[in-house]
Design a protein around this motif. Structure first.
Motif, PDB file in Angstrom:
ATOM      1  N   PRO A 154       0.829  -1.211   0.000  1.00 33.31           N
ATOM      2  CA  PRO A 154       0.000   0.000   0.000  1.00 33.31           C
ATOM      3  C   PRO A 154       0.861   1.258   0.000  1.00 33.31           C
ATOM      4  CG  PRO A 154       0.114  -0.922   2.219  1.00 33.31           C
ATOM      5  CD  PRO A 154       0.903  -1.852   1.315  1.00 33.31           C
TER       6      PRO A 154
ATOM      7  N   LEU B 277      -2.501   4.913   3.542  1.00 31.26           N
ATOM      8  CA  LEU B 277      -2.893   3.961   4.582  1.00 31.26           C
ATOM      9  C   LEU B 277      -2.867   4.617   5.962  1.00 31.26           C
ATOM     10  CD1 LEU B 277      -2.096   0.269   5.006  1.00 31.26           C
ATOM     11  CD2 LEU B 277      -1.447   1.793   6.859  1.00 31.26           C
TER      12      LEU B 277
ATOM     13  N   THR C 268      -8.929   3.396   3.259  1.00 32.50           N
ATOM     14  CA  THR C 268      -9.004   1.941   3.179  1.00 32.50           C
ATOM     15  C   THR C 268      -8.901   1.525   1.712  1.00 32.50           C
ATOM     16  OG1 THR C 268     -11.411   2.057   3.163  1.00 32.50           O
ATOM     17  CG2 THR C 268     -10.361   1.710   5.285  1.00 32.50           C
TER      18      THR C 268
ATOM     19  N   PRO D 229      -6.218   1.398  -0.149  1.00 29.11           N
ATOM     20  CA  PRO D 229      -5.512   2.475  -0.865  1.00 29.11           C
ATOM     21  C   PRO D 229      -4.811   1.945  -2.118  1.00 29.11           C
ATOM     22  CG  PRO D 229      -4.184   1.718   0.963  1.00 29.11           C
ATOM     23  CD  PRO D 229      -5.511   0.967   1.055  1.00 29.11           C
TER      24      PRO D 229
ATOM     25  N   ARG E 197      -3.886  -0.844  11.354  1.00 29.50           N
ATOM     26  CA  ARG E 197      -3.964  -1.196   9.923  1.00 29.50           C
ATOM     27  C   ARG E 197      -2.578  -1.300   9.286  1.00 29.50           C
ATOM     28  NH1 ARG E 197      -6.184   2.782   7.144  1.00 29.50           N
ATOM     29  NH2 ARG E 197      -6.423   1.487   5.310  1.00 29.50           N
TER      30      ARG E 197
ATOM     31  N   GLU F 144     -12.472  -2.038   7.270  1.00 33.41           N
ATOM     32  CA  GLU F 144     -11.180  -2.371   7.899  1.00 33.41           C
ATOM     33  C   GLU F 144     -11.144  -1.871   9.337  1.00 33.41           C
ATOM     34  OE1 GLU F 144      -7.855  -1.282   5.398  1.00 33.41           O
ATOM     35  OE2 GLU F 144      -8.939  -1.793   3.578  1.00 33.41           O
TER      36      GLU F 144
END
Lengths: 190, 190, 190, 190, 190, 190
Positions: free
Chosen positions: D24, D29, D34, D36, E22, F35
């Motif tokens: 990503p 990110l 989300t 990405p 994340r 996410e």
């Protein structure tokens, strides 16, 4: 057809449509909605909505309406969801023929009724088909409203496209479109 | 109920169940399946499978079977999918009551039939409910087989648990279980 | 065209193709690959592969080859990736026309060269187009091998389909297909 | 180098960069975007943008510009995308050396030109490198604008950082930055 | 520091590390694991494992070990997870300095102890730091084994790299490495 | 317990909780956050926040607070995260019993302390438990604020529910709630 052969065909049908729960609704994906509704999820919601309508407005043949809702997008397990405006502009007939052929092949050896339901939906001539085609749009627009309120994607053009509010002459769905637009604070486009 | 009130209730129902297309089937998620089937997708597949069975074995009340399939997991839009063995071991009654209460609330003002269908499914006493409860397992095991062949997750314990092959006395689904096990190369657990 | 007008067109092109980095390669998605390659990523890999070939086999017009690689899938930002066998069987001409029309519209006001490159690729008559169409398959099959080794998806049918190894008469890509099959331990299908 | 050896090296290069389509873009990110853009997708868009500029402003060596665009981020298949401000503040030289070494290793046995293109891009001394470094920022800011309009992430600080609008003395990209800011309704930071 | 100022700092710390849930563990992402463990999840598992060890082998200062586990990867909310072999080969000192500086800035105004814990972990001189560095590897290798059994990614090289089994002279973790290798059916590399 | 037996138990614990890094926090998932934070990530953030509080307000038993933070959600690796309002309304006692039983089973053969910490947290009678239960809410509300600023999901109802700001009589967390509400521009609900 023996029970054994029937079981074998059932397994083939459900392995064939297995990918459908990951086929994204293209119109949402292309407008920035992440983790969008799958085609399977759409089909479930549409069938449920149809059941509510058939219960409330009992003049429809419920079994036919539900059957159409359950089969109308199965071909997308093979051909994916092709977004509406492009499909309509360029592929219309070819896409319908492809989906009908895929649906017929899917149900080979089982009742011809299932593929007929798909054809009926695409033809859009019966009361049941017109109800379901209108609800197909209504389910989509309620989803759009849910995404809007969650800040997911850029969907404003959906509210400006009259095709997304086609009621196919079904007064009760026209009323639903009005209610959706009123709830979302958008004028209904004409 | 006026058309206007009905439309308003329809919108409320579908905004309430909107999250269902992202509620993951817990048993799959917990065993390493990425992008697992959603509860909505499961409901669609179950309804479709039920329709195939009702067409082939016409002694069932199709509308009731389809209705049960469409509503039986709606409560999970509020309470998520709680995995079977833990739910059965610890929460059984409380979970059923919660789901029934949520389903009743969801359909407030609409036909009582929808919540009754959910109760019928959970009670599992009618032929239709037993057919659907058995198919609920069969749909799951075909999915497990699909995941196995795609290398997604570690699902071998599904094949060893007899609860995943409960036919509720429905011979035609028992036959389907046999066919699934044969296709996947597993003995059917007893 | 003024610098200002050119800047405005550039912004329009890149907002139009913005969704392309989330359009999944359909053949992978439908066979259980999670988080599959996007169409953008495929285009990047193909252009890079083409550059390696043009450097090593200097008889090609590099700029034309790279240009075709960069534009050949842009239309999928509008129409999504339609999987090959179904598209070939049912939509072939209509799909090509749709993609060409979308590409032309995308580059309106800019050099006509970009849409011509797309047409050249689809026609597949020039040496450059044949090289790139063969590499389009080779890039895909190396990706399939990578997925196989990562346990992602069920891709064995790719190895059995001769269409995935079409060299369009380009000997150097035929050699690459042989090498891919040898590395992966599959016979090259004929 | 024989055709066979060349094929083997091509396979090695593309298995090595295979992960790039899931790396990503870190800046997105980390700011809540989300799904990405991947580094591969960024490279594709940058190469395409460069091609438009080289066609419109023909004083650049197109092949060199496209080559730089295609290779400039390949090392991130090994080292991931390290976000700009932190990399600049702490790792600058070490990161450049790492990326150059990884790029050289990637292309071992192939033309030295590919690693040289990467070095040229990082040095930023030639007209072609300066064009591409400026476009690298412009592509990013158009993407930021797309995300803003889709409600994805919290990217306002991008619009306040003059480094994101560095034109490296290239007037035509400076004009593009002005157009991006005007379209997005932000003043260009200085 | 007033309660009000403390609250303000707490909010700043947790908005700063918000992206950490994340940030993917790079080694897993780059080897084809989809939906890989986040850095936050790794930190949780490592802290929990450390607690089990400190309870069972009570010679360690539990609070210091847990503190180190909780802070040792916070900087990755800014700089992402840079994969080990590349970071070690090229960025070692610079990366450590960057992470320490980011950690110090994160806890500005709060107890200096938190940044000191990070430094202690990176220095690896105390018994507590050596225990945790060894467990950092053990937690990773148990995760690798879980992914292997779920068919996620291509992680075999993890089992061949002795660095992934460094016990830093801690006998009890060496024993754990032996047990992991035995369970997974791999020889422990030396 | 021998070192060998201890190692074996450690491996069992961590393979058992392995899925926790993909169990989504249900309240976020159901409100459109894509996410979302995993349960593991939540546990890490809560433990870290607890450490900050124990350092600043030294009257707490740090080891007990951290221990509770690390174990309080482990059962969700088996039973998933059941959203609060529904769990409270329907499953309260049964859910607590299920989680305690799962926790005890998880730590079988290891120190009884770990399951006791979970019980202490659920009972909420000690100062340490009350601190952590209040911080459990505070961590959630800071996360909500982060999501709000990133445009992720529709979380406004969190700000209107007094249960999300329960301080369990802990003045310092009450102060934190005030600060969160002030920062986010919401009145604190009562």
């Amino acid at each position: 057809m023996s029970a054994k052969d029937f079981s074998a065909r059932v397994i083939e049908v459900f392995t064939a449509i297995h990918p459908l729960d990951r086929v994204p609704r293209a119109g949402f994906l292309l407008r920035g909605v992440t983790e969008p509704e799958s085609v399977s999820a759409h089909s479930h919601a549409l069938a449920l909505m149809a059941m509510l309508f058939c219960e409330h407005y009992p003049r429809y043949d419920t079994a036919r309406v539900l059957g159409m809702a359950l089969v109308h997008d199965l071909a997308e397990a093979r051909i994916m969801d092709i977004p509406m405006p492009q499909a309509d502009a360029y592929l219309k007939e070819a896409k319908h023929e492809a989906e009908q052929a895929i649906t017929e092949e899917l149900f080979t050896g089982l009742s011809p009724k299932f593929a007929e339901l798909n054809q009926e939906f695409m033809d859009g001539q019966t009361d049941e088909a017109r109800l379901l085609r209108a609800l197909d749009k209504a389910q989509m627009m309620i989803k759009v409203w849910c995404y809007d309120r969650e800040g997911r994607g850029r969907l404003d053009e959906f509210w400006r496209n009259p095709n997304n509010f086609k009621d196919y002459g079904v007064a009760e769905v026209s009323d639903l479109f009005d209610a959706i637009c009123a709830a979302a604070g958008h004028p209904r486009p004409v």
